[in-house]
Design an enzyme around this catalytic site. Structure first.
Site, PDB file in Angstrom:
ATOM      1  N   HIS A  35      -2.620   0.831   7.805  1.00  0.00           N
ATOM      2  CA  HIS A  35      -3.970   0.928   7.292  1.00  0.00           C
ATOM      3  C   HIS A  35      -4.969  -0.040   7.243  1.00  0.00           C
ATOM      4  CE1 HIS A  35      -1.167   3.989   5.676  1.00  0.00           C
ATOM      5  NE2 HIS A  35      -2.062   4.861   6.286  1.00  0.00           N
TER       6      HIS A  35
ATOM      7  N   HIS B 290       0.689  -1.360   0.066  1.00  0.00           N
ATOM      8  CA  HIS B 290       0.029  -0.003  -0.059  1.00  0.00           C
ATOM      9  C   HIS B 290       0.908   1.131  -0.112  1.00  0.00           C
ATOM     10  CE1 HIS B 290      -2.745   2.789   2.462  1.00  0.00           C
ATOM     11  NE2 HIS B 290      -3.423   2.827   1.013  1.00  0.00           N
TER      12      HIS B 290
END
Lengths: 560, 280, 360
Positions: free
Chosen positions: C308, C288
């Protein structure tokens, strides 16, 4: 000049003033401005909190800059903090540990600096909300609004730069995320990331570069912008809430010298003092517990400082959309929450005064503030945006919420993904309805007075509640505020029979105007007010007559 | 029969009232009191006569008597989920090969017996005495070889390298348990618990056996010396002072931000209200 | 303008404007401030206790002086504390816990002193300084028409005398010069960093490089890893590379995790025989935005990133099962060397870490 005795200090002061005046002409400035009037509402001091926090930041930051070493060169730590003795770390981190443990007062100054930074951003945020909800951004203050928006953005960047300087595990992780975001930008991302970091992550250039940005470039820009911001407030004079004696053409309050000087100067010491007291009793950013940054480690509960929480939340909530085509990768999952969404929000925020002015067609100056209820659509837009912001903020804390409230991070994430779309419009509708209801109540109060809670029973058997008229001061407040009507497109031909040309955005403008102002509660006109007064007088006369001629005296509870 | 008084079958006459009243008068709590006494006597006799006392004498020898006692306890308290032969079932994993250390950890921290089957097992009140736990552990250990309860020597962490312990903790533990062991979230409602009250033995056993979602950190990849270093770091850091003031939970920026908004901004705004207020 | 703007009088259709408003549609004052029955003047001024009662005024004076006196004295106490309280002294305070005596003392004295100065000034203003509200006129912000005309005339005269309008060539070349000057910065900033080229595509993993544990750098044999185990590892050549380059750049891309699954539990891998007897090696750098992804749930074989919450299923080619990451976690093909230690079969076959435009 004065009625006091001219003691030596006064004499010396007079001589000094004379000296300066002959060279700078300061008396001309003083004669005009020593009695400059400043209105005195507490919500006008929120911006001051930010200003004073900034001064605290400059002072504490200067102290820190004398001890901090902005270098990523690896050293072996041998300071007072036993847990890290002999550990390899960057000089930046090692010097931060030295400040915290081996410089007397160093930890205090570090904490003052960090608490002041958080307070700075919080103050800007509440100040922005006050300005927005009271419509203080309208002409002639649009420029100041723009300057304030730039200050907000710079503050966020400055804070991020500041807490990343110590190069600890938590902030280093944040830098990694920032680098990943930049790297993922389409077309230019890899080049930009290489330029910023001097190569791949983490490199050895970034902390020194960040340092210069943090201690020179951004503070300089902020200082300049704050000066412009204050100069505009000074020149345009501060806005004020509607009230008795307050008009668009005056400003009511206290003179700069001595009252406002004492209050504002005192408030600076208060803000400074509260920040230092906070730093004495509450720990912030204990970098020694995180350990030095290394790209192989991470801690649970990795969040940025609060003012960046909404960006982290946006990153967490965004679904994993990535497009791969023709040998290129478009990482929408990163680009949208970190570039597109903030871009839209900050642009919309900056352009808002112009949008609203376009929708009203109102080119007047405004120095009297709105009561939020009198502008329901604006207030609704404001609360809606806040709801969106807060939901993103909560998204950034989802793992802390999960552990503390015994929930699943997956469920929280999904719930928030739905809520960011569903809740803001709901908040808008509820807020607007609430404002309109409050307006109706205000109108009611103007026409019928307010309920006193005293019940009277008339000899005829009728129960009435005694209403009292609102005071003159309150009537002014309740009457204040313009009631706008939606703009209409003028299609009437003029005296030569020529229809006005249809401009391309007219239809949109009319629609937006209707969205803003189709539903408004009109204020009572002076005639209506007079009539209501007569009506009330007549009613009370009639009741008085009943009482005079009635058999039993009026009683409160109906029985004896 | 205990607990019931025999009522004289006479209608009370004024003269006999005072004499017979005391015989008939019963305190409202009498029944309950007598029941309690009776049960206590029964229970006491039972525990005195069924060999619980003799069990403590054989608690640590790992011999057949302890294993038998463990099996008894297992059948009563564990077999309903873990199966009569500890082979596991739909709701509980097999215990064959988990070792004495796993039992000592799970039962010793009160995680087992599991309070709420659908949720992650969490630390709670311990349902068994230490002797009983040892017996259970001995029984499970007898089923198949598995990690043993760490010895006193293995648990001697006092000379371990504190700094290395910190590095190992931050590399292997902090990602789930937070940088000082305050705990953290995992997927689907699971969580890595706070390490504030775990004993050194429990920390060792947890690393060794990998309870629930936690991975296994065997002695082959994290040797005993490294485990000792980690334990030394954890036990030290969790009670380390907070030189800056209140720790705010050692959770990082989230609690700091909340504190600022409520206390910091709140205080300063309250003073602003004071400044703007009319003076009387 | 073709859209109706409101210039109507109050109450007669169009906008209902402020009863106190005296401007026209463009903000120009239309009339002098008219007496408005709906706009009473300032409320009646109420005297404070300190205005009426000289004893109250004296008391207020004493309070203000006391506050200022505290403010004057605290630096001295601060100084004493600074000199005499050692930096490592700890103190136990209820509600706060064990904390640094120096930080607490210095902070409390300084904070209290500053606070008292502020409180004193404010108290002085509120109680003793005049609190009569004053009214000042707002002057028109824009210049008068005469001022405007003068400014425009002067400007035009200046333009005319400069010849800016007349000398077209000067005008054009001036604009060109001013536009071009900032371009100096562009090449000067070029050396901020290298061109990406293929830097992001490779790591220092290579064929035969041993996999070693992260902190203690010990090599690993397959039998060392238990079922449900998680080992955080780096390549054996990392230490040498770090010493040679003096940066952590290599370290940022090479961390991996070793996990052991039962062969029947492995649903898929990113390549045939990339595992070794059920031991899988995956990158630890989230796809990510690059955080180390080291939260491993041994029951579900999910690797979770704490930043996240991207979740990767290691039993299924590191496929993303939750969260914002879009790509699977890269797998490193492993085998054993002659001495039985785990080694890499080669570098990763795809770039590790966050995506980028040219990734392909």
């Amino acid at each position: 000049m004065t009625t006091h005795e001219t003691g030596p200090i006064v004499k010396a002061g007079g001589a000094a003033a004379d000296y300066v005046d002959e060279r700078v002409g300061v008396s001309k400035f003083l004669k005009k401005n020593l009695t400059k009037v400043f209105p005195d509402h507490w919500s006008f001091m929120l911006g001051e909190i930010a200003l004073y926090s900034f001064i605290v930041l400059l002072l504490s930051g200067t102290f820190l800059a004398l001890f901090f070493k902005p270098s990523m060169t690896e050293v072996t730590y041998h300071g007072s903090y036993v847990y890290l003795d002999g550990i390899r770390m960057s000089e930046a981190y090692a010097s931060t540990l030295d400040i915290s443990f081996d410089v007397r007062g160093g930890l205090l100054m570090r904490q003052v600096h960090h608490w002041a930074a958080l307070l700075f951003m919080a103050a800007i945020t509440v100040h922005l909300m006050r300005v927005f909800f009271t419509g203080a951004f309208r002409k002639p203050r649009e420029l100041n609004w723009l300057i304030g928006n730039i200050l907000l953005t710079m503050g966020i960047l400055e804070g991020f730069a500041g807490y990343s300087l110590p190069d600890d595990l938590l902030s280093g992780t944040g830098l990694r995320i920032a680098q990943g975001i930049v790297q993922g930008i389409p077309v230019v991302g890899t080049y930009a990331a290489m330029m910023i970091f001097g190569g791949q992550f983490p490199g050895t250039d970034f902390i020194p570069r960040l340092y210069i940005v943090h201690v020179l470039l951004i503070p300089g820009a902020i200082l300049g912008l704050i000066t412009a911001h204050l100069m505009l407030v000074w020149y345009q004079k501060h806005t004020q809430f509607p009230g008795p004696g307050r008009t668009e053409r005056n400003v009511v309050g206290y003179p700069l010298f001595p009252v406002y000087t004492a209050k504002a100067g005192g408030f600076f010491f208060i803000v400074f003092g509260v920040t230092v007291l906070l730093s004495a009793v509450a720990s912030i950013n204990p970098v020694w517990l995180f350990g030095p940054y290394t790209p192989t480690q991470i801690t649970a509960g990795s969040q940025p400082d609060w003012y960046m929480g909404w960006l982290d939340g946006a990153l967490r909530l965004m679904p994993n959309v990535e497009i791969n085509a023709w040998g290129r990768t478009l990482s929408l999952n990163v680009f949208i929450p970190s570039v597109v969404i903030p871009g839209i929000i900050f642009t919309a925020l900056a352009l808002y005064p112009f949008l609203e002015q376009w929708a009203t067609g109102d080119k007047r100056e405004h120095h009297l503030l709105d009561r939020p209820r009198n502008m329901p659509t604006r207030t609704g837009i404001g609360t809606m945006s806040l709801a969106f912001y807060v939901l993103l903020w909560i998204g950034g804390d989802n793992d802390i919420i999960a552990t503390h409230f015994d929930m699943s991070i997956n469920q929280i994430t999904w719930a928030l993904r739905v809520m960011v779309f569903v809740v803001p419009p709901l908040v808008f509708v509820i807020t607007k309805r609430f404002c309109l209801a409050l307006q109706r109540r205000d109108r009611d109060k103007l026409l019928h007075g307010y309920e006193t809670g005293t019940i009277m029973r008339m000899p005829s058997g009728e129960y009435i509640e005694v209403h009292a008229p609102v005071s003159d001061e309150e009537r002014v407040k309740l009457l204040a505020g313009r009631v706008y009507r939606p703009l209409e497109i003028d299609r009437e031909p003029d005296e030569n029979g020529v229809r006005p040309k249809r401009k391309p955005l007219d239809a949109a403008r009319a629609r937006i105007s209707a969205f803003y102002y189709a539903e408004q509660i009109s204020k009572p006109t002076p005639d209506e007010l007079t009539e209501a007064e007569h009506h009330a007088l007549a009613l009370s006369d009639s009741y008085a007559a009943q009482v005079e001629s009635g058999v039993s005296p009026p009683s409160v509870d109906g029985g004896h | 029969m205990i607990g019931r008084s025999v009522r004289a079958d006479t209608t009370p006459t004024p003269s006999s009232v005072s004499a017979k009243l005391s015989a008939r008068r019963r305190h409202p709590f009498a029944t309950a009191l007598v029941l309690m006494v009776g049960l206590s006597v029964m229970g006491g006799l039972y525990s005195a006569l069924t060999g619980a006392g003799t069990a403590s004498a054989a608690a640590t020898d790992g011999g057949p008597q302890q294993i038998a006692q463990g099996r008894e306890l297992f059948l009563e308290g564990c077999a309903s989920c873990h199966g009569l032969n500890a082979q596991g079932g739909s709701t509980a994993p097999t215990l064959i090969g988990v070792g004495a250390a796993a039992v000592d950890f799970q039962v010793g921290t009160g995680r087992m017996p599991l309070a709420a089957p659908s949720q992650q097992a969490r630390r709670g009140p311990v349902s068994y005495t230490q002797e009983q736990i040892s017996a259970l552990a001995a029984y499970v250990a007898s089923l198949a070889p598995g990690p043993a309860i760490p010895s006193a020597e293995e648990l001697n962490y006092l000379n371990a390298n504190l700094q290395e312990g910190g590095e190992l903790f931050r590399t292997n533990c902090a990602q789930c348990h937070n940088f000082t062991g305050a705990g953290g979230a995992l997927s689907s409602g699971q969580f890595a618990p706070s390490l504030k009250v775990a004993t050194p033995k429990q920390i060792f056993e947890a690393m060794l056996t990998g309870p629930q979602a936690m991975p296994v950190f065997a002695n082959s990849t994290v040797p005993v010396e490294e485990k000792q270093a980690i334990i030394r770091y954890i036990t030290s850091i969790r009670s380390s002072p907070n030189p800056g003031g209140m720790s705010l939970g050692r959770l990082g920026p989230v609690s700091e931000g909340l504190f600022l908004w409520i206390v910091g901004l709140g205080a300063v705004t309250a003073i602003a209200v004071w400044i703007g207020a009319k003076s009387s | 303008m073709s859209v109706n703007s409101e210039a109507a009088a109050p109450g007669s259709g169009g906008d209902q404007h402020d009863a106190l408003d005296t401007q026209d549609a463009h903000g120009v004052e239309t009339s002098a401030h008219a007496q408005n029955p709906l706009a009473p003047g300032l409320p009646e001024h109420r005297l404070r206790r300190t205005d009426i009662d000289p004893r109250a005024a004296k008391r207020a004076e004493r309070q203000v002086s006391l506050l200022f006196a505290i403010g004057a004295l605290t630096p001295i106490i601060f100084f004493i504390g600074y000199v005499y309280i050692p930096n490592d002294k700890l103190i136990l305070i209820p509600l706060i816990g064990t904390t640094s005596a120096s930080n607490l003392f210095l902070g409390l004295t300084m904070g209290l002193g500053l606070f008292c100065i502020g409180a004193g000034a404010i108290h002085w203003a509120k109680k003793l300084m005049p609190d009569v509200e004053e009214v000042a006129e707002r002057h028109q912000i824009r210049g008068t028409d005469a001022e405007r005309d003068l400014a425009v005339a002067q400007f035009n005269a200046g333009v005319e005398s400069s010849g800016f309008g007349q000398y077209k060539l000067i005008r054009r070349t001036l604009i060109g010069a001013l536009a071009a000057t900032p371009l100096f910065a562009v090449p000067l900033l070029k050396d901020l960093g290298p061109m990406p080229a293929t830097l992001l595509r490779y790591t220092i993993w290579a064929k035969g490089v041993r996999i070693v544990t992260d902190v203690s750098l010990a090599p690993i044999k397959p039998e060392d890893i238990p079922f449900g185990g998680l080992v955080s590892c780096v390549p054996a050549n990392l230490a040498a590379v770090e010493k040679a380059t003096g940066t952590l750049n290599a370290r940022a891309k090479v961390p991996v995790v070793l996990v052991r699954l039962r062969p029947e539990e492995i649903r898929s891998q990113q390549g045939k025989n990339w595992d070794y007897q059920g031991i899988l090696c995956y990158s630890k750098i989230c796809t990510h935005v690059g955080c180390p992804t080291a939260l491993y749930d041994q029951k579900s074989h999910h690797l979770l990133c704490p930043c996240h919450q991207s979740t990767f299923d290691l039993a299924d080619s590191g496929h993303v099962v939750f969260g914002p990451a879009a790509r699977s976690m890269p797998q490193l093909a492993i085998t054993v060397d002659a001495e039985g230690y785990l080694v890499a079969q080669g570098d990763f076959t795809q770039p590790v870490g966050p995506s980028f435009w040219e990734r392909g």
